[in-house]
Design an enzyme around this catalytic site. Structure first.
Site, mmCIF file in Angstrom:
data_model
loop_
_atom_site.group_PDB
_atom_site.id
_atom_site.type_symbol
_atom_site.label_atom_id
_atom_site.label_comp_id
_atom_site.label_asym_id
_atom_site.label_seq_id
_atom_site.Cartn_x
_atom_site.Cartn_y
_atom_site.Cartn_z
ATOM 1 N N GLU A 83 0.821 -1.214 0.000
ATOM 2 C CA GLU A 83 0.000 0.000 0.000
ATOM 3 C C GLU A 83 0.857 1.266 0.000
ATOM 4 O O GLU A 83 2.070 1.210 0.223
ATOM 5 C CB GLU A 83 -0.931 -0.002 1.201
ATOM 6 C CG GLU A 83 -0.207 -0.131 2.522
ATOM 7 C CD GLU A 83 -0.793 0.735 3.610
ATOM 8 O OE1 GLU A 83 -1.152 1.894 3.336
ATOM 9 O OE2 GLU A 83 -0.865 0.253 4.752
ATOM 10 N N LYS A 101 -3.388 -1.878 14.692
ATOM 11 C CA LYS A 101 -2.474 -0.975 15.420
ATOM 12 C C LYS A 101 -2.894 -0.889 16.884
ATOM 13 O O LYS A 101 -4.074 -0.807 17.202
ATOM 14 C CB LYS A 101 -2.482 0.402 14.770
ATOM 15 C CG LYS A 101 -1.883 0.368 13.381
ATOM 16 C CD LYS A 101 -1.612 1.771 12.879
ATOM 17 C CE LYS A 101 -1.533 1.776 11.375
ATOM 18 N NZ LYS A 101 -2.869 1.619 10.761
#
Ligand code: PSU
Length: 305
Positions: free
Chosen positions: A26, A160
């Protein structure tokens, strides 16, 4: 009928002709996830890690109204240096393409583009998820919905750790997304190998992950798989060490009223500064580790289609 504006880099076009294993990468991690110049240097190292593991990297971004599958060195450098580039998720992708715009793709948008290009495996750092305080803010990353809809296996070091990890797991379970911890029972938490949460699934070999991917295709299931790959022990920041930096970053984001797409980049930058760069070193190490595992899965999918 509108045809999709999609461009393959020479390296990716060659890989497609030869039927080589491809790994999608990405670009939001480059534009919004890491500071210059480490972002460019890391992007190059991640691509190289994929090549050394025997697959071909395809970094994905939107440039002047076209989906680019694979970026040239000059394109990568331009993206890494440009200020204020758009962060494109599922909701933004078509409008950006239709208006001839440019932008970096998040996990969600990269999955859509990878699928359009026939790429089945994608490596990133950490996915987005349910934010802490989501009961009030409703802030849930579009990455989760994408995993439920788009059949790409995503290798990350877990969601995360700034997120609400139990709620993120619940959400993924509700949406029918397999969450596979690689080589351990516990869900890794991005900078840390541990989260205190048991992962729903565990696999120890890339071939098992590839086999599960194929079986989902055989079942006709629409979504992808999340592979949660723990950061190497030598590079991790233990949970008790990172927790105060996360708490301080969340408090600062709250005090400043940071919201929506700006939250994740703000938190990463704040933790980078508070940790005197340690969080970035760990982030780089875990992306490299994920790229290597993704390449092994992609190679198995090519060998046993
Ligand atoms: N992994 C990283 N750093 C990042 C990201 C992933 O190591 O910056 C990006 C991905 O593009 C992911 C995004 O989709 O963070 C999540 O943003 P949000 O929480 O706004 O959905």
């Amino acid at each position: 009928m509108t045809t999709l504006p999609i461009r393959f880099s020479p390296e990716v076009a060659r890989a497609r002709d030869q039927g080589s294993a491809l790994v999608a990468l990405e670009s939001t991690i480059i534009t919004h996830g890491m500071p210059w110049p480490q972002n460019l240097e890391t992007a190059g190292r991640v691509e190289q890690a994929v090549r050394e593991a025997g697959a071909v990297p395809a970094t994905i971004a939107v440039l002047e109204g076209r989906i680019h599958i694979g970026l040239t060195g000059a394109e990568l450098r331009g993206l890494a240096q440009v200020q204020g580039v758009a962060k494109l998720s599922r909701a933004d992708l078509a409008a950006c393409l239709a208006s001839g715009g440019s932008g970096a793709t998040t996990v969600a948008a990269t999955m859509i583009c990878a699928r359009a290009a026939g790429i089945r495996v994608f490596a990133t750092g950490g996915i987005g998820g349910v934010h802490r305080g989501a009961a009030e803010s409703f802030d849930i990353s579009a990455d989760l919905q994408e995993l439920a809809q788009t059949p790409v296996t995503v290798v990350a070091a877990g969601p995360k750790a700034v997120l609400d990890l139990p709620k993120t797991l619940e959400y993924l379970e509700t949406m029918g997304v397999p969450v596979i911890a690689f080589g351990q029972d516990e869900l890794p938490a991005f900078w840390s190998r541990t989260s205190g949460l048991k992962a729903p699934l565990r696999m120890d070999e890339p071939a098992q992950i590839a086999a599960a991917h194929r079986m989902r295709e055989a079942l006709g299931l629409p979504g992808g798989q999340l592979v949660a790959n723990p950061v190497p022990a030598a590079d991790e920041i233990a949970q008790h060490e990172i927790a105060p930096w996360i708490a301080a970053a969340l408090a600062e984001a709250g005090a400043r009223g940071i919201s929506a797409k700006a939250v994740t980049p703000f938190l990463l930058q704040h933790i980078y500064e508070a940790s005197a760069g340690r969080s970035l070193a760990t982030n780089i190490a875990l992306v490299l580790n994920n790229a290597r595992l993704a390449a092994r899965i992609a190679k198995d999918l090519v060998m046993n289609p």
